[in-house]
Design an enzyme around this catalytic site. Structure first.
Site, PDB file in Angstrom:
ATOM      1  N   CYS A 100      13.761  11.510   6.234  1.00  0.00           N
ATOM      2  CA  CYS A 100      13.922  11.153   7.650  1.00  0.00           C
ATOM      3  C   CYS A 100      15.383  11.265   8.061  1.00  0.00           C
ATOM      4  CB  CYS A 100      13.370   9.761   7.935  1.00  0.00           C
ATOM      5  SG  CYS A 100      13.965   8.531   6.803  1.00  0.00           S
ATOM      6  N   GLY A 136       3.811   4.422  13.144  1.00  0.00           N
ATOM      7  CA  GLY A 136       4.703   3.267  13.293  1.00  0.00           C
ATOM      8  C   GLY A 136       4.553   2.600  14.646  1.00  0.00           C
ATOM      9  N   LYS A 172       0.844  -1.197   0.000  1.00  0.00           N
ATOM     10  CA  LYS A 172       0.000   0.000   0.000  1.00  0.00           C
ATOM     11  C   LYS A 172       0.879   1.247   0.000  1.00  0.00           C
ATOM     12  CE  LYS A 172      -1.630   2.832   2.982  1.00  0.00           C
ATOM     13  NZ  LYS A 172      -1.709   4.059   2.176  1.00  0.00           N
ATOM     14  N   GLY A 180       7.331   5.504   7.818  1.00  0.00           N
ATOM     15  CA  GLY A 180       6.389   6.618   7.959  1.00  0.00           C
ATOM     16  C   GLY A 180       6.615   7.323   9.271  1.00  0.00           C
ATOM     17  N   SER A 181       5.533   7.896   9.806  1.00  0.00           N
ATOM     18  CA  SER A 181       5.668   8.721  10.996  1.00  0.00           C
ATOM     19  C   SER A 181       5.807   7.868  12.258  1.00  0.00           C
ATOM     20  CB  SER A 181       4.448   9.637  11.122  1.00  0.00           C
ATOM     21  OG  SER A 181       3.299   8.845  11.315  1.00  0.00           O
TER      22      SER A 181
HETATM   23  P1  ADP Z   1       3.128  10.743   6.880  1.00  0.00           P
HETATM   24  O1  ADP Z   1       2.570  11.625   7.945  1.00  0.00           O
HETATM   25  O2  ADP Z   1       4.538  11.011   6.556  1.00  0.00           O
HETATM   26  O3  ADP Z   1       2.256  10.575   5.682  1.00  0.00           O
HETATM   27  P2  ADP Z   1       2.148   8.293   7.990  1.00  0.00           P
HETATM   28  O4  ADP Z   1       2.765   7.488   9.073  1.00  0.00           O
HETATM   29  O5  ADP Z   1       0.842   8.920   8.251  1.00  0.00           O
HETATM   30  O6  ADP Z   1       3.252   9.311   7.568  1.00  0.00           O
HETATM   31  O7  ADP Z   1       1.992   7.410   6.667  1.00  0.00           O
HETATM   32  C1  ADP Z   1       2.911   6.435   6.242  1.00  0.00           C
HETATM   33  C2  ADP Z   1       2.135   5.309   5.583  1.00  0.00           C
HETATM   34  O8  ADP Z   1       1.346   4.648   6.591  1.00  0.00           O
HETATM   35  C3  ADP Z   1       1.151   5.753   4.516  1.00  0.00           C
HETATM   36  O9  ADP Z   1       1.089   4.781   3.478  1.00  0.00           O
HETATM   37  C4  ADP Z   1      -0.156   5.813   5.276  1.00  0.00           C
HETATM   38  O10 ADP Z   1      -1.288   5.706   4.444  1.00  0.00           O
HETATM   39  C5  ADP Z   1      -0.015   4.614   6.182  1.00  0.00           C
HETATM   40  N1  ADP Z   1      -0.867   4.630   7.387  1.00  0.00           N
HETATM   41  C6  ADP Z   1      -1.329   5.731   8.046  1.00  0.00           C
HETATM   42  N2  ADP Z   1      -2.084   5.353   9.109  1.00  0.00           N
HETATM   43  C7  ADP Z   1      -2.086   4.000   9.136  1.00  0.00           C
HETATM   44  C8  ADP Z   1      -2.665   3.010   9.990  1.00  0.00           C
HETATM   45  N3  ADP Z   1      -3.391   3.342  11.054  1.00  0.00           N
HETATM   46  N4  ADP Z   1      -2.450   1.716   9.715  1.00  0.00           N
HETATM   47  C9  ADP Z   1      -1.697   1.344   8.659  1.00  0.00           C
HETATM   48  N5  ADP Z   1      -1.132   2.232   7.807  1.00  0.00           N
HETATM   49  C10 ADP Z   1      -1.299   3.535   8.039  1.00  0.00           C
END
Ligand code: ADP
Length: 474
Positions: free
Chosen positions: A280, A229, A171, A224-225
């Site tokens: 990052c 994470g 994804k 990701g964030s």
């Molecule tokens: P950013 O703020 O840099 O976009 P995120 O951590 O929100 O970082 O996003 C990183 C990835 O994780 C993206 O593909 C996002 O769609 C996905 N993501 C965000 N929330 C969730 C969640 N609760 N469960 C699984 N994947 C998620």
């Protein structure tokens, strides 16, 4: 045309779409991408689970050939894919093409690794028994990727996953699905068997969450964030999935009195501001000893002011736009906070144009305790923190909840080697920006930055394979 998911070797479209916008020009729509849901994930996991045993049992030569062909296809389309990347993410065209070539190199590297998956044969402590230790595929892996490296990060997760015989459900970030979609097309053309690779696009809260909770997924690799994470890591622990997490950074670049001033300024400019600071590994804390501080700050300020901010596709541009309005708003909040916390803010003006343009900003007079020096901002901004000497610089560099990358600019072997030993980070850079890594060596951090085994190079095998010990009596 609506871009489709790729599930069980078929292109599947949803009526619901996410609109992918060019951050350099918000009137330019890159495309409409199908927005999946939990049911789409279920279809993709079923396809992956069905395909995985044959893929793992196939000759490594087949896996090699698919990955090598994918690498060659990426290389043959590098200009077009680099352009797409810059158009959907906003990094400069040179960076976009460079990242695309990185993806090609990663696929080529793991084509070879598919064949080099060696095990151990060990003499048993019991006579007449042979012991072997071999690595097998983990199963079906969920890959969840961010927007800031739209082709390199999918590539460096996908290539090892496939090389070692796993099936994948991926994804991509909603902001940048275009490059991931092109990778799906390339794997299809490269002859990846039906169901081995599946792409489901859509929101993290639905598509991502379903991948994380699905019982048919054996492992999750996420970048990701920190907040997302950490949530995913807890969910994976409770369902017994293995995890690999790459999250934030607040990377220090130490500049010592004896540094070459030009090298230090160029290193800081690159590390802090290139790719619009949206890495990052960005150098977001510039920790400078007293003897060079004023000269460094002055030169850095003028170099930053001279950087050309503009459309990512314009050849003259050095700093592209911020990725979207939400990130720009967040940057502006941190800019205001820096002033409120007492920094002398230099730069950071909004630049005119049809995109999310912002000049790089320097937070002079910052301390390491300020919020702007502690939280990851993910924009073209850096704190300049003045310290008395090298010892204080090292202490400040390590005084953070993160530990991804740490850099030092010095001409002294003593400082360089001491910093290499004592920096609490997964990666150390001497006279080099904290960002910018090779693909054949481990990538990852310590403390709050990362969790689980390293990514990239042969170390990726640790996560994407599982060990089996066999005892054989004749
Ligand atoms: P950013 O703020 O840099 O976009 P995120 O951590 O929100 O970082 O996003 C990183 C990835 O994780 C993206 O593909 C996002 O769609 C996905 N993501 C965000 N929330 C969730 C969640 N609760 N469960 C699984 N994947 C998620």
């Amino acid at each position: 045309m609506t871009y489709a998911h790729y599930i069980a070797g078929e292109w599947v479209t949803d009526d619901a779409v996410s609109i992918n916008i060019n951050p350099s020009n918000i009137d330019d729509i890159v495309g409409e991408f199908s927005r999946g849901d939990a049911a789409r994930v279920d279809e993709a996991v079923a396809a992956a689970n069905a395909a995985q045993p044959d893929w793992a049992a196939a000759s490594p030569q087949l896996r090699h050939d698919v990955l090598e062909k994918a690498s060659n296809l990426i290389t043959s389309r590098k200009d077009e894919l680099g352009r797409l990347l810059s158009r959907e993410e906003g990094k400069t065209l040179a960076e976009g093409i460079g990242e695309t070539m990185r993806a090609a190199q990663v696929f080529k590297f793991f084509a070879g690794e598919a064949i080099r998956n060696v095990g151990d044969a060990v003499a048993s402590i019991r006579p007449g028994i042979d012991v072997t230790v071999e690595r097998e595929a983990v199963g079906t892996i969920g890959l969840i990727t961010p927007w800031n490296f739209p082709i390199a990060i999918p590539a460096w997760k996908l290539a090892p996953a496939l090389a070692y015989g796993n099936a994948v459900v991926m994804k991509p970030a909603e902001l940048t699905p275009g490059c991931a979609w092109e990778l799906a097309k390339i794997l299809h053309e490269a002859g990846c068997p039906t169901g081995v690779f599946n792409l489901v696009m859509g929101p993290g809260s639905t598509v991502g969450a379903r991948i994380v909770e699905h019982p048919g997924i054996d492992a999750i690799s996420f970048t990701g964030s920190v907040a997302t994470g950490n949530t995913i890591a807890v969910q994976c622990a409770s369902t017994g999935k293995r995890v690999q997490m790459e999250m934030g950074g607040k990377n220090p670049l130490v500049v010592v009195d004896d540094a070459d001033l030009d090298v230090a300024v160029a290193t800081a400019i690159n590390g802090a501001f290139f790719s619009t600071g949206q890495r990052c590994t960005a150098s977001s804390r510039l920790i400078v000893t007293a003897g060079i501080h004023d000269a460094f700050l002055e030169k850095l300020t003028s170099a930053a002011a001279n950087l050309i901010v503009g459309d990512a596709l314009d050849a003259a541009t050095q700093i592209g736009p911020v990725v979207d309005q939400k990130q720009l708003d967040q940057n502006l909040r941190y800019l205001k906070l820096a002033s409120n916390e007492g920094c002398d803010v230099r730069g950071g003006e909004l630049a005119n144009g049809p995109g999310f343009f912002m000049k790089p900003a320097i937070f002079a007079g910052a301390t390491n305790q300020m919020t702007v020096s502690r939280e990851e901002i993910f924009g073209p901004m850096a704190s300049v923190i003045k310290v008395a000497d090298y010892d204080e610089a090292l202490a400040v560099a390590n005084d953070t909840e993160f530990g991804l990358s740490a850099g030092i600019c010095t001409t002294s072997l003593r400082y360089a080697s001491d910093f290499r030993k004592k920096a609490q980070a997964g990666m150390v850079m001497v006279n080099l920006p904290t960002a910018g890594v090779d693909y054949h060596v481990p990538f990852g951090g310590r403390k709050g930055s990362s969790y689980g085994p390293r990514e990239q190079g042969s170390y990726a095998r640790e996560f994407y394979t599982i060990v089996k010990t066999s005892y054989i009596a004749p």
